[in-house]
Scaffold this motif. Structure first.
Motif, PDB file in Angstrom:
ATOM      1  N   UNK A 101       1.064  -1.020   0.032  1.00 49.05           N
ATOM      2  CA  UNK A 101      -0.178  -0.302  -0.280  1.00 49.05           C
ATOM      3  C   UNK A 101       0.977   1.383  -0.260  1.00 49.05           C
ATOM      4  N   UNK A 102      -0.109   2.590  -0.649  1.00 50.29           N
ATOM      5  CA  UNK A 102       1.033   3.410  -0.422  1.00 50.29           C
ATOM      6  C   UNK A 102      -0.178   4.573  -0.692  1.00 50.29           C
ATOM      7  N   UNK A 103       0.380   5.821  -0.133  1.00 44.74           N
ATOM      8  CA  UNK A 103      -0.176   6.894  -0.386  1.00 44.74           C
ATOM      9  C   UNK A 103       0.000   7.420  -1.808  1.00 44.74           C
ATOM     10  N   UNK A 104      -0.524   8.400  -2.889  1.00 43.77           N
ATOM     11  CA  UNK A 104      -0.176   7.952  -3.571  1.00 43.77           C
ATOM     12  C   UNK A 104      -0.506   9.822  -4.201  1.00 43.77           C
ATOM     13  N   UNK A 105       0.835  10.961  -4.280  1.00 45.47           N
ATOM     14  CA  UNK A 105       0.733  11.969  -4.597  1.00 45.47           C
ATOM     15  C   UNK A 105       0.773  12.624  -5.876  1.00 45.47           C
ATOM     16  N   UNK A 106      -0.668  12.842  -6.567  1.00 47.73           N
ATOM     17  CA  UNK A 106      -0.342  13.027  -8.156  1.00 47.73           C
ATOM     18  C   UNK A 106      -0.028  14.805  -8.390  1.00 47.73           C
ATOM     19  N   UNK A 131       3.084   3.292   2.738  1.00 45.19           N
ATOM     20  CA  UNK A 131       1.854   3.386   3.930  1.00 45.19           C
ATOM     21  C   UNK A 131       1.314   1.718   4.080  1.00 45.19           C
ATOM     22  N   UNK A 132       1.996   1.434   5.321  1.00 47.00           N
ATOM     23  CA  UNK A 132       1.804  -0.081   6.121  1.00 47.00           C
ATOM     24  C   UNK A 132      -0.386  -0.841   6.296  1.00 47.00           C
ATOM     25  N   UNK A 133      -0.158  -1.471   5.573  1.00 49.76           N
ATOM     26  CA  UNK A 133      -1.873  -1.488   5.777  1.00 49.76           C
ATOM     27  C   UNK A 133      -2.950  -0.805   4.465  1.00 49.76           C
ATOM     28  N   UNK A 134      -4.002  -1.087   4.355  1.00 48.67           N
ATOM     29  CA  UNK A 134      -5.325  -0.441   3.105  1.00 48.67           C
ATOM     30  C   UNK A 134      -5.271   0.852   3.990  1.00 48.67           C
TER      31      UNK A 134
END
Length: 425
Positions: free
Chosen positions: A83-88, A129-132
């Protein structure tokens, strides 16, 4: 008239309603490009339950194509560590063959519009980001500060200023990297269980509220050293807290909704009970939105697909001022427009996104005149406040208005994102 002549007669257009009208075998839905000023699709590696649109320094309100915007989203990957946080950064968002161009361009002109039909340029920074990510919100006053609600039970706050500055410098010659960046959160807090309710205050910089599936709400108060103190739990709900919304005008006031069917108004100075409470539904309450322009108005959406509007000046059981039983599935998101006090959007598990204008009233003579040749006459049971319906996405989860581009909407679903602007807004 012969049967051959009858078969060649034009078929009168009709309104098709998802969940109500059946489709015949072999039929497929298509969309009318004149109904949109623009429509684009984009995806990440994994579905996203939640996202937010960052307020930028490009000014507003703005309306001229091409547009540029910044979006932050959190994934629901197959494995926790993926998982990750995507900054676009989405740039070169063109109108394409939509709206007035779809109505006016002839074939020769349309053949020259390939550049405008191209999808937006997307540059992405990925933060591990660990976890959904169950829900994700950026601070209105400092958009690079992002809070995430994880399925691990952790609420985390990240400062993505460096990644945002990097995106602002990206161009076609510098493509996105798929490398996963690691950023230490500014602060984190573990709830008893996971949750979904999360909201930053528009009134007080840095003030955050989070609610979990164990019925608890915590308020995060900013401190001078850029940290947060986290209150003991606000108690009153008897079921999972599903959504939170800060008052747009009162620093100490926020609203909550729960699977216990209630909609509550709280004062941060009193944790033991809510100030106001109504039994807002006969089923789970899923989402709420506080009108930024008319501060005594809230909207709610429930598990049966019912949209209700509430006036805090007359807040009582059964005291809603509007009730729309249109959706044929649970409402998963509701949000008032940033620019029009009477307009809001909902999306639901029936794969429909609806735009509503509460200022509209039915005018049968006008409807008949507009439907004479090319438009379908609206069914009598279709709410006149229903301004626009968008479909084509599966299992819609969340919708947001762009705060600086009037009428621009982004919606996330199981199969990706849609970015669009209805032509009638």
């Amino acid at each position: 008239m012969t049967s051959a002549a009858a078969s060649s007669a034009p078929v009168a257009p009709a309104v098709w309603r998802a969940g109500t009208d059946a489709m015949q075998e072999g039929e497929a839905l298509d969309y009318d490009p004149t109904a949109y000023d623009c429509l684009h699709q984009f995806t990440l590696d994994w579905p996203c339950l939640s996202f937010d649109i960052l307020k930028d320094d490009l000014g507003g309100p703005r309306s001229t194509f091409p547009h540029c915007m910044y979006v932050v989203a959190g994934t629901q990957a197959q494995h926790a560590k993926e998982n990750y946080v995507a900054l676009m950064r989405l740039s070169e968002i063109n109108q394409g063959r939509h709206g007035s161009k779809a109505r006016n361009e002839d074939d020769d002109e349309m053949s020259d519009s390939d550049d405008e039909d191209a999808p937006p340029q997307i540059h992405t920074n990925r933060i591990a980001h660990h976890g959904g990510v169950n829900r994700l919100r950026c601070m209105p006053q400092q958009p690079a500060v992002v809070a995430s609600w994880g399925d691990t039970g952790l609420v985390q706050i990240f400062d993505l200023s460096t990644q945002l500055a990097d995106l602002a410098q990206r161009n076609r010659q510098k493509p996105s990297s798929h490398a996963m960046q690691k950023t230490v959160p500014k602060q984190l807090h573990r709830h008893r269980t996971e949750g979904y309710a999360l909201d930053w205050s528009n009134h007080t910089t840095g003030q955050l509220a989070s609610g979990d599936c164990s019925n608890n709400i915590h308020v995060w108060q900013p401190t001078p050293d850029a940290k947060w103190t986290i209150t003991q739990a606000f108690q009153g709900h008897t079921g999972s807290v599903e959504d939170l919304q800060w008052s747009p005008t009162e620093a100490n006031v926020f609203a909550s909704c729960s699977v216990d069917h209630s909609l509550r108004i709280w004062d941060t100075r009193e944790r033991s009970r809510s100030m106001l409470s109504v039994n807002a539904s006969d089923t789970d309450m899923n989402v709420i939105s506080w009108n930024r322009m008319t501060s005594y108005i809230l909207a709610s959406g429930d598990e049966k697909g019912v949209l209700r509007v509430w006036d805090l000046r007359n807040f009582s059981d059964g005291g809603h001022v509007a009730n729309f039983d249109y959706h044929r599935g649970a409402i998963t998101s509701v949000e008032w427009s940033h620019h029009e006090s009477s307009i809001l959007a909902t999306c639901a598990s029936d794969d429909q996104l609806a735009v509503w204008d509460l200022a509209l009233e039915r005018d049968p003579e006008e409807e008949a005149a507009l439907a004479a040749d090319t438009n379908a006459l609206a069914p009598a049971d279709l709410p006149p406040q229903l301004l626009f319906v968008h479909s084509g996405q599966h299992n819609m989860k969340e919708v947001h208005w762009h705060p600086q581009i009037p009428g621009m909407l982004v919606c996330t679903a199981e199969d990706g994102f849609n970015l669009f602007k209805p032509a009638n807004l």
